[in-house]
Design an enzyme around this catalytic site. Structure first.
Site, PDB file in Angstrom:
ATOM      1  N   TYR A 113      33.526 -61.315 -46.129  1.00 49.75           N
ATOM      2  CA  TYR A 113      33.299 -60.735 -47.553  1.00 49.75           C
ATOM      3  C   TYR A 113      33.558 -61.522 -48.643  1.00 49.75           C
ATOM      4  CZ  TYR A 113      34.046 -57.527 -51.132  1.00 49.75           C
ATOM      5  OH  TYR A 113      34.201 -56.906 -52.604  1.00 49.75           O
ATOM      6  N   TRP A 115      33.089 -62.718 -53.335  1.00 44.22           N
ATOM      7  CA  TRP A 115      32.343 -63.062 -54.368  1.00 44.22           C
ATOM      8  C   TRP A 115      31.497 -64.367 -54.359  1.00 44.22           C
ATOM      9  CZ3 TRP A 115      31.706 -60.420 -59.500  1.00 44.22           C
ATOM     10  CH2 TRP A 115      31.629 -59.045 -59.326  1.00 44.22           C
TER      11      TRP A 115
END
Ligand SMILES: Nc1nc2c(c(=O)[nH]1)N[C@H]1C(S)=C(S)[C@@H](COP(=O)(O)OP(=O)(O)OC[C@H]3O[C@@H](n4cnc5c(=O)[nH]c(N)nc54)[C@H](O)[C@@H]3O)O[C@H]1N2
Ligand SMILES: Nc1nc2c(c(=O)[nH]1)N[C@H]1C(S)=C(S)[C@@H](COP(=O)(O)OP(=O)(O)OC[C@H]3O[C@@H](n4cnc5c(=O)[nH]c(N)nc54)[C@H](O)[C@@H]3O)O[C@H]1N2
Ligand SMILES: [Mo]
Length: 775
Positions: A113, A115
């Site tokens: 996970y 960005w």
């Protein structure tokens, strides 16, 4: 390299479109001239490009090299050995093959996970997923996000997908034109809405709030911090106690129903399960009426203020906004559900500028129109492994293999993971209870991380591969809610031996005999042209100018047409409930849900309910910790950049507390303080502000984890990472989302010797290439 290094070239980041020039020593950046309110986060780039915190060469942890794969308490404290690319890739390919052959692809966690960066091709999470799918046949994945861990699974039970409710709903244009009242639970802080995954070309939130307020729109900010709405909104501030929003919303609806002012026609036509909910609301089912008098002591607000607020909403074009933060907390499903019910009771769902827009104002994606043609995205291939975890259950999974867990009506089992592969995320930023997370990573056989810099995650890895940062490669910046597609030109050469994630995966795929499947025989440029083709074809289909890739690349940007979704799914449903039903079991708004009730979860019953938080302040830890998003960076990214560094004091992150709270503890402005609770401690610099609740201390996320042990043997971060203080619990059995926004702490002045900040110093390296590597 661009031919002329003194000129500016287009590029993009999650925090804005900009251009940059690099002369080999100095990087200059300037925002896109069309952006009315540029985000200063671009100022983190100049120092970052050649910062000492960058990873410059492939590294292997000494213990892993000497003893081979396996659980190791040294992870996080070991030295590293630099290794040439060819050798490290051989080692890693062999280890991937070993794990796959001995344990299967279901022993690999590729949740990864995070960005990463704005470019759509080099999006690291997509790259690692595609790599694991094409070379190993799959991996254990994670579902949902840290952003919306509770609302992601919850909203489909109530209204429909989060995408529909958050992204194709009320626009800022509608608010400017139509809205009478915006009830902003958790506020709509500009720091947050100035960011969008994939980039943003125009920051319009500030001016939209100014225009709406000037027309007479009333903004109400319900939040522990006044700073969660900008002055331009000319707002009223209700400083409700944290994690009590559901009680507050229940009280508003109780008052409206008691006054007979709820929209019975809308409820009958568009809602399912109102009667069950009303029995709870009025206390017929549990003997407790959820009145304003009931809610007042829970929320710590005067009852009369709640009564007045409820009555002031009736007959007004009211928009209920619930920020992501409310659901990143214990029982985070409840305010998400109750916000929809409040808007339904007022009969506002689906009206222009009215109703319920979950998450509006928390990111620049929301409140926008959507593009009429698709943007680039890297296909990830198909995953042959069916096991998954809710994303924030990472430590539980690693520490409890084979154990059962609940999720959204299912009983599932944690898989036994031997190898975790991370690219583009920083779990030591995003996860809770970091000492426990470190324990969890120590159970692995092998932990592989691609990073641009020596984050705590990289420091816990066995194999650290240096990746280029966005400025060092070409990409396409795009997101479905922004009309500008950006040709992200390469600004600088890769630092040290850093390689693009894509090139690293190609080399590994080649060693694993799957290069063609992974790369489809394309160079990066060919991939960019290939991914751009969808956009070009979409333009052509609409009969619009559709420049070819070369032309787009030369121009540097392209404006896409946008659709007016005109209120999206909720408007269409309101106008024709039978013809355009919601994707819920009843086709209507589920004010209560037989499906959720059937799960039998005490922590998420079949209608929105007030459930006291599992952890609330105590005599020992009397303050709420609000661990929210940072002003000066995106998450942990480029924490070493100048803009982020300028906000620190004595090198520490700044925490904010009320002057009365500080005075009671002998704390003054600028003092170094120690925040602590039963799981950890951290140091920060104290800033005093009266614009907040007295029982709250706010410490943003983002400071790189810099671990030490405090004088009582507890894990401590000397830099100010709040996730040493947050509890690793799921929001409820339904969503199992991240609950890291809130914790409970005590705070005291710290008079001890100040430990140095080492978070940005690369770890120790040793030169011995261990020939004694275990078999
Ligand atoms: N207590 C608490 N915790 C929270 C939150 C909270 O409110 N409170 N919020 C949560 C939320 S909403 C989120 S979204 C998460 C965010 O958590 P993350 O998304 O994990 O945080 P980032 O700092 O963005 O991590 C991105 C990482 O990718 C690296 N990177 C950048 N570009 C590249 C690249 O090209 N290649 C590779 N390999 N790496 C790259 C960066 O250096 C950085 O370390 O945090 C969550 N954590
Ligand atoms: N500058 C910057 N912008 C960002 C990010 C970043 O890291 N930096 N991250 C982006 C990401 S990935 C996401 S998901 C969004 C996150 O969007 P959010 O999760 O909404 O953002 P936060 O800043 O964590 O929280 C917003 C505010 O909610 C308030 N709050 C906390 N608890 C409660 C509560 O119980 N009740 C009420 N009423 N209010 C409460 C806090 O005062 C806090 O300032 O932000 C995005 N924008
Ligand atoms: Mo997020």
């Amino acid at each position: 390299m661009p031919a002329d290094t003194s000129t500016f070239h287009p590029h993009s980041a999650h925090w804005g479109v900009f251009s940059a020039a690099w002369d080999g020593h100095t990087l200059a950046v300037k925002p896109h001239p069309g952006d009315p309110d540029p985000n200063p986060l671009i100022d983190n780039f100049p120092d970052a490009l050649r910062h000492r915190a960058r990873v410059t060469t492939p590294m292997v942890r000494r213990g892993w090299l000497e003893r081979g794969p396996g659980p190791d308490p040294m992870r996080g404290q070991d030295a590293y050995v630099a290794m040439p690319w060819n050798e490290v890739l051989d080692l890693l390919a062999a280890e991937l093959r070993r794990v796959k052959e001995r344990h299967g692809a279901g022993a690999v966690f590729g949740g990864s996970y995070g960005w990463s960066s704005a470019g759509r091709f080099h999006h690291a999470q997509s790259q690692v997923h595609r790599f694991l799918n094409t070379t190993l046949g799959g991996y254990v994945r994670s579902v949902n996000s840290y952003s919306a861990g509770a609302s992601g699974p919850m909203l489909p039970h109530i209204l429909g997908s989060m995408e529909e409710v958050a992204r194709r709903n009320v626009t800022w244009e509608q608010i400017v034109a139509h809205t009478d009242v915006v009830l902003a639970f958790g506020g709509m802080a500009l720091k947050n809405s100035r960011v969008a995954s994939g980039g943003i070309s125009r920051h319009v939130e500030r001016s939209s709030m100014r225009e709406a307020a000037t027309r007479g729109c009333r903004f109400v900010c319900i939040s522990p911090l006044r700073s969660d709405l900008p002055d331009e909104a000319q707002f009223e501030w209700l400083a409700a106690r944290p994690n009590t929003d559901t009680a507050l919303m229940l009280a508003l609806v109780h008052q409206i129903v008691s006054d007979g002012a709820h929209d019975r026609e809308f409820i009958a036509r568009c809602c399912d399960g109102w009667a069950t909910f009303e029995d709870y609301l009025m206390g017929r089912s549990d003997g407790v009426a959820k009145s304003c008098a009931w809610a007042a002591p829970i929320c710590d607000l005067p009852a009369q203020q709640l009564v007045d607020l409820a009555r002031s909403l009736v007959g007004k074009r009211t928009l209920v906004v619930v920020s992501h933060s409310l659901q990143r907390a214990d029982h985070g499903e409840q305010p998400v559900w109750m916000g929809a019910v409040l808007a339904a009771a007022l009969g506002q769902l689906g009206l222009p500028g009215g109703g319920y827009n979950y998450a509006l104002g928390t990111l620049a994606h929301y409140g926008k129109r959507n593009n009429a043609v698709p943007a680039a995205a890297l296909p990830q291939g198909s995953n042959g492994v069916k096991e998954f975890i809710p994303v924030a259950r990472i430590s539980d999974m690693l520490l409890r293999p084979g154990q059962p867990f609940d999720y959204n009506g299912q009983r599932r089992t944690y898989p036994h993971i031997r190898l975790a592969y991370w690219a583009g995320g920083n779990p030591f930023h995003h996860h809770q209870d970091l000492a426990r997370l470190a324990e969890a990573f120590r159970t692995l056989d092998t932990f592989v991380v691609h990073e641009i810099a020596w984050t705590a995650t990289a420091r816990h890895a066995d194999i650290v591969l240096p990746s280029t940062m966005t400025l060092e490669r070409e990409d396409i910046g795009a997101t479905p809610t922004d009309p500008m597609v950006v040709a992200m030109h390469r600004i600088a050469e890769p630092y040290g031996l850093a390689r693009d994630d894509y090139d690293i995966f190609c080399e590994l795929a080649r060693r694993l005999g799957a290069l063609e499947a992974f790369s489809e025989d394309r160079t990066t440029r060919e991939w960019l042209a290939h991914l751009y083709e969808r956009t070009r074809a979409g333009l052509e289909d609409l009969g619009l100018e559709a420049p070819d890739f070369e032309t787009f690349w030369q121009r540097g940007e392209l404006m896409l047409p946008q659709r007016d979704d005109d209120g999206g799914m909720l408007r269409a449903f309101r106008n024709d409930p039978a013809g355009a039903p919601l994707p819920t079991p009843s086709g209507k708004v589920q004010v209560s849900s037989p499906a959720v009730a059937a799960f039998g979860y005490a922590d998420c019953p079949g209608h929105p309910a007030w459930l006291a938080p599992k952890f609330a302040p105590t005599a020992e830890h009397p303050l709420w910790l609000v661990a929210n998003q940072p002003h000066t960076k995106l998450h942990s990214q480029l924490d070493f950049g100048a803009h982020s560094q300028a906000s620190k004091r004595r090198g520490r992150e700044v925490c904010t507390l009320h002057p009365a709270t500080a005075a009671a503890r002998g704390i003054e402005e600028g003092d170094i303080v120690r925040l602590f609770n039963e799981i950890g401690a951290c140091l920060a610099s104290a800033h005093l502000s009266a614009d907040m609740r007295e029982d709250v201390v706010q410490l943003p996320t983002g400071a790189w984890y810099d671990p030490a042990t405090d004088d009582q043997g507890r894990p401590m971060c000397v830099h100010g990472n709040p996730n040493v203080l947050t509890r690793d619990i799921g929001t409820s059995s339904l969503a199992q989302g991240c609950a890291g926004q809130l914790s409970t702490v005590q705070i005291e002045r710290y008079d001890g010797a100040l430990p140095p900040i080492r978070a940005f110093e690369p770890p120790a390296t040793v030169t011995c290439a261990a020939s004694s590597r275990g078999s």
